[in-house]
Design an enzyme around this catalytic site. Sequence first.
Site, short mmCIF file in Angstrom:
data_model
loop_
_atom_site.label_atom_id
_atom_site.label_comp_id
_atom_site.label_asym_id
_atom_site.label_seq_id
_atom_site.Cartn_x
_atom_site.Cartn_y
_atom_site.Cartn_z
CE LYS A 87 10.75 -5.13 -8.94
NZ LYS A 87 9.53 -5.70 -9.70
CB SER A 106 7.90 -8.27 -7.36
OG SER A 106 7.66 -8.10 -7.60
CB SER A 140 5.40 -6.66 -9.07
OG SER A 140 4.97 -7.49 -8.71
#
Lengths: 485, 97
Positions: free
Chosen positions: A79, A154, A178
Amino acid sequence: MRLENLHVDDIRSSLIAKQYSAVELVTAYLKRVHDVNGSLNAFLTVMADEALEQARALDSRISSGENAGPLLGTVIAVKDNILMKGVRTTAGSKILDTYKGAYDATVVDRLRSAGALFIGKTNLDEFGMGASTENSAYGATKNPWDPSRVAGGSSGGSAAAIATAMSCAALGTDTGGSIRQPASLCGVVGMRPTYGRVSRNGMIALSSSLDQIGPVTKTVGDAAAVFLAMAGRDSLDVTTVEKQLFIPQEILGDITGMRIGVPKEYFIEGMDPEVEKTVRKALKQLEKLGAKIQEVHMPLTPYSLAVYYITVVSEASSNLARYDGVRYGSKLPRSSTFREAYRRLRGDELGEEVKRRIILGTFSLSQGYFDRYYLQAQKVRARIKHEFTKVFDTVDCLVAPTSPTVAFALGEKFSDPLTMYLSDIFTTPASIADAPGISVPCGFVRGLPVGLQFMTAPFDEKTLFKVAHAYEQATDWHTRMAPLA
Amino acid sequence: MSFTSQDIDHLSRLAGIRLTAGEKEKFSSQLSSVLEYVKKIQDIDTSGDHVDFHLEKFHDVTEKDQVRPYGDAEKMIEAAPEVRDRLIRVPPVKDAS
């Protein structure tokens, strides 16, 4: 080699048996990224050259008889709020558009030592603020099952990448859900470790009392392998602790007699009735596996999202003050005063959701309101934590839906922040209770994946993986692959 | 309580963020509804609770002072938007006024 069927252990043994080389493996994944990423926007940076270089180095190590590491050849997407040395790291924000990591995050370091290879950096809501990846300054990630829908967030880029086998494993970060929520919406496994289990050194902070890094994978076994390679005390993150872990074999085996609690507060009005039906069916499956299902009460659950929200905006407003255009990121505009230049830079370069949260956090921490908001939130948080501790006196594990809905349409909740926040309603309780949680696929509603969430007491990841693994092995949801565009 | 456009303006100054007039208006309505929602935590009477910032149960984790290489100093300096001869340009922080 069929990328859909590749798992951590298979890759390791195939490389050792020389069925294929690490270079062939990485080349196959890069081709998949090349074919699929354009339509989904899961990757912000593809590390093609670096990945091939790492693969060549790995091949020569294997040739010399070195079988180092449990993650030998595991291809991992990271990420984009986790630093890698020399690699562009944006956190999904314009303000870090040209920023390159000056060092490797501790998790990257540990995974590399375990034999992993890194393929690229994945898309996210700016600084992790969102539940749909629509808040990325670099465009939304689309849901692989239906590209007119969101991937969740996210960590939407990581979840979409795994759903389409663009990588074997991915890293996400979970503050209030997330990792678990996008995993649920994309039909993959996503796990949030206990607070204090995994080092955040090298992660771009959102909310320091909540942030955790965890794995996104196709299967529970893969998630456990990646988790084990990352977990443990790190002197560069003082919140990490040395606590006993487990060996991979310990998560195998049956769950007869395991006491599983179903908190009735997680089945609320307003949730998609088909999602509820799907989750109830999964409960029956757990019962068939020998688990003792019992209803439990956690009356403070309805306060979790509010507590979470006040905590995250307050801590984010403090953490994000560092984006001042001096040490990294976009350059300060010329202005008569520093104060004015700072305000202009942040007004121009930060996205709307980030600005909204900083402003609400500034309010919650300001004189006259601190006691009623941030402080009160911490008091209620302590009570919720206590409620979790109490419930784990009577059950070994909790089970609940991960998200009240399946993936929603792009744009549907974008203009209404509060509705968007409600997407995290079932994932925030574990976050504020410092407990670990995992989402595993448990069915489909109107062709879209549904996730089942397990939660255990802090530091009991062994039970968490064990129950999730038993459920997964009794079903075939994890073998379903999203159609490739 | 709800936020007016003036409240948002005041908060944006405290937060060091310049907002457009449109943003101020939009945020005042959006954040008012968020505030309305999160206010429910005030329904719980916590007057007898002491604040648990989780300090008392942890032991001291201060590390020994040790010199060791950390990261890459050159790369950290390079990351700054304005560098001259290994020096990071910092704007004057004291207002002229």
